[in-house]
Design a protein around this motif. Structure first.
Motif, short mmCIF file in Angstrom:
data_model
loop_
_atom_site.label_atom_id
_atom_site.label_comp_id
_atom_site.label_asym_id
_atom_site.label_seq_id
_atom_site.Cartn_x
_atom_site.Cartn_y
_atom_site.Cartn_z
N ALA A 1 0.83 -1.20 0.00
CA ALA A 1 0.00 0.00 0.00
C ALA A 1 0.87 1.26 0.00
O ALA A 1 0.56 2.24 -0.70
N LEU A 2 1.95 1.25 0.77
CA LEU A 2 2.88 2.39 0.75
C LEU A 2 3.52 2.55 -0.62
O LEU A 2 3.71 3.67 -1.10
N GLY A 3 3.86 1.42 -1.24
CA GLY A 3 4.41 1.49 -2.59
C GLY A 3 3.43 2.07 -3.58
O GLY A 3 3.80 2.86 -4.46
N ASN A 4 2.14 1.69 -3.46
CA ASN A 4 1.12 2.26 -4.35
C ASN A 4 0.97 3.76 -4.14
O ASN A 4 0.87 4.52 -5.12
N SER A 5 0.95 4.18 -2.88
CA SER A 5 0.83 5.61 -2.60
C SER A 5 2.03 6.38 -3.15
O SER A 5 1.87 7.47 -3.73
N LEU A 6 3.21 5.83 -2.98
CA LEU A 6 4.41 6.50 -3.48
C LEU A 6 4.39 6.59 -5.00
O LEU A 6 4.72 7.64 -5.58
N LEU A 7 3.96 5.53 -5.66
CA LEU A 7 3.90 5.55 -7.13
C LEU A 7 2.85 6.54 -7.62
O LEU A 7 3.11 7.32 -8.55
N VAL A 8 1.68 6.53 -6.99
CA VAL A 8 0.62 7.45 -7.41
C VAL A 8 1.04 8.90 -7.21
O VAL A 8 0.87 9.74 -8.10
N ALA A 9 1.60 9.21 -6.04
CA ALA A 9 2.02 10.59 -5.77
C ALA A 9 3.19 11.01 -6.65
O ALA A 9 3.24 12.16 -7.11
N ALA A 10 4.14 10.09 -6.88
CA ALA A 10 5.31 10.42 -7.70
C ALA A 10 4.95 10.65 -9.15
O ALA A 10 5.66 11.36 -9.87
N VAL A 11 3.86 10.05 -9.61
CA VAL A 11 3.41 10.27 -10.99
C VAL A 11 2.49 11.48 -11.07
O VAL A 11 2.62 12.31 -11.99
N THR A 12 1.57 11.61 -10.13
CA THR A 12 0.59 12.69 -10.18
C THR A 12 1.23 14.06 -10.00
O THR A 12 0.91 15.01 -10.73
N ALA A 13 2.14 14.19 -9.04
CA ALA A 13 2.71 15.51 -8.72
C ALA A 13 3.43 16.13 -9.91
O ALA A 13 3.11 17.26 -10.30
N PRO A 14 4.42 15.47 -10.53
CA PRO A 14 5.12 16.14 -11.64
C PRO A 14 4.25 16.31 -12.88
O PRO A 14 4.32 17.35 -13.55
N LEU A 15 3.42 15.30 -13.21
CA LEU A 15 2.60 15.40 -14.42
C LEU A 15 1.55 16.51 -14.28
O LEU A 15 1.37 17.32 -15.21
N PRO B 1 -7.69 -5.20 -2.53
CA PRO B 1 -6.57 -4.84 -1.65
C PRO B 1 -5.25 -4.61 -2.38
O PRO B 1 -4.39 -3.87 -1.88
N SER B 2 -5.07 -5.21 -3.54
CA SER B 2 -3.83 -5.00 -4.29
C SER B 2 -3.70 -3.57 -4.81
O SER B 2 -2.61 -3.13 -5.14
N ALA B 3 -4.82 -2.85 -4.90
CA ALA B 3 -4.80 -1.46 -5.38
C ALA B 3 -4.98 -0.45 -4.25
O ALA B 3 -5.16 0.73 -4.52
N TRP B 4 -4.92 -0.91 -3.01
CA TRP B 4 -5.06 0.00 -1.88
C TRP B 4 -3.87 0.94 -1.78
O TRP B 4 -2.72 0.56 -2.06
N THR B 5 -4.13 2.16 -1.37
CA THR B 5 -3.07 3.09 -1.02
C THR B 5 -2.86 3.05 0.49
O THR B 5 -3.59 2.38 1.22
N ALA B 6 -1.87 3.79 0.97
CA ALA B 6 -1.54 3.74 2.40
C ALA B 6 -2.69 4.23 3.27
O ALA B 6 -2.92 3.70 4.36
N GLN B 7 -3.41 5.25 2.79
CA GLN B 7 -4.51 5.77 3.60
C GLN B 7 -5.64 4.75 3.73
O GLN B 7 -6.29 4.67 4.79
N ILE B 8 -5.90 3.99 2.69
CA ILE B 8 -6.93 2.97 2.75
C ILE B 8 -6.51 1.85 3.70
O ILE B 8 -7.30 1.37 4.52
N ALA B 9 -5.26 1.42 3.58
CA ALA B 9 -4.76 0.37 4.48
C ALA B 9 -4.78 0.84 5.93
O ALA B 9 -5.09 0.07 6.84
N LEU B 10 -4.49 2.12 6.14
CA LEU B 10 -4.47 2.66 7.50
C LEU B 10 -5.87 2.67 8.11
O LEU B 10 -6.02 2.47 9.32
N SER B 11 -6.88 2.88 7.29
CA SER B 11 -8.24 2.94 7.82
C SER B 11 -8.74 1.60 8.31
O SER B 11 -9.71 1.54 9.08
N THR B 12 -8.12 0.51 7.88
CA THR B 12 -8.58 -0.81 8.30
C THR B 12 -8.23 -1.11 9.76
O THR B 12 -8.74 -2.09 10.32
N PHE B 13 -7.37 -0.31 10.37
CA PHE B 13 -7.04 -0.53 11.78
C PHE B 13 -8.11 0.00 12.72
O PHE B 13 -8.08 -0.27 13.92
#
Length: 281
Positions: A76-90, A225-237
């Motif tokens: 989930a952290l990897g997904n968030s990092l990839l999404v943010a690293a692509v979204t921010a510069p583009l 769950p394979s497409a979850w970002t860190a915030q989604i995974a965090l909410s499951t706690f």
């Protein structure tokens, strides 16, 4: 006169230092509470008496965070990092190019496009949420990272900021570029874009933070769950069935760390962007 002014200056410096210290403590208090709670166990977190720091620090909360079989925090952290690293510069580059075109290129219909950009700021996100989901879903974007990224690539607020910045950009610099045979694309790529380093850094940092903290759209699109970002995974706690406070606070510390690092790095680039822009005052 000098004997009176010296104590006044000392008192002013003291008051200013106390005020800065107070504001610093207020802003750092949430980080302290987050780290304190992440190092405590469930019994200590729910105890009625207050403790400033845990007597026994439970670093195993961070180990358990990544070993929990029900929550894939690492991916989930990897997904968030990839999404943010692509979204921010583009999104920042698209906003920069659009803002430059609206500010500098004299084409027919430029005012209409600007009006449409401004109009998008007046439409609440709740009104476009379902249509956006229908469009992205019909294109196969559900449970994909590009489905999370695509709607965030257009940032009308950043477009307007870049347009206002390029409207104030000295036309003499562009005139010198035209003498060298540069067209609109060359002027933007070789002159305007490098000169907007401060805007790129600041708006890129804000886009990274906004993309990293996004919750509702990734929750709807990333149903698997394979497409979850860190915030989604965090909410499951923290659900109606289970409450894992140590895991929740440990996950909060982990997920906020990239933002703190990114902000500290972005500060340096913002200063360098202003210094290298060639614009004074």
């Amino acid at each position: 006169m000098s004997t009176l002014s010296a104590p006044l200056r000392a008192a002013r410096v003291t008051v200013r230092g106390l005020l800065i210290g107070l504001l610093t403590a207020v802003f750092l208090a949430p980080f302290y509470l987050m780290l304190r709670n992440a190092l405590m166990d469930s019994r200590g977190l729910t105890a009625p008496e207050w403790t400033w720091w845990p007597s026994t620090m439970h670093f195993d909360n961070f180990t358990a965070l990544f070993q929990d079989p029900s929550v894939a925090m690492g991916p989930a952290l990897g997904n968030s990092l990839l999404v943010a690293a692509v979204t921010a510069p583009l999104s920042t580059l698209l906003a920069s190019a659009t803002g430059y075109a609206l500010a500098r290129i004299p084409v027919r219909g430029r005012g209409v496009v600007l009006a449409l950009v401004v109009a998008t700021l007046m439409i609440p996100g709740s009104a476009t949420f379902v249509p956006t989901f229908v469009v992205v879903g019909s294109m196969g974007g559900v449970n994909t990272l590009w489905g999370i990224v695509a709607p965030g690539l257009f940032n009308p607020f950043a477009v307007l900021l870049f347009r206002n910045f390029y409207l104030q950009f000295p036309s003499e610099i562009e005139d010198a570029g035209r003498l060298d045979g540069l067209g609109w694309l060359g002027l933007y790529r070789r002159i305007a874009l490098p000169s907007s380093g401060a805007m790129l850094a600041s708006l890129g940092a804000l886009a990274f933070i906004d993309s990293w903290n996004a919750f509702l759209w990734p929750l709807v699109i990333g149903q698997d769950p394979s497409a979850w970002t860190a915030q989604i995974a965090l909410s499951t706690f923290l659900t109606s069935q289970t409450i894992n406070l140590p895991g929740l606070f440990a996950g909060a510390v982990v997920t906020i760390t990239p933002l703190v690092v990114m902000f500290l790095v972005a500060q340096r680039y913002i200063v360098e962007g202003i210094a290298s822009s060639g614009l004074k005052g």
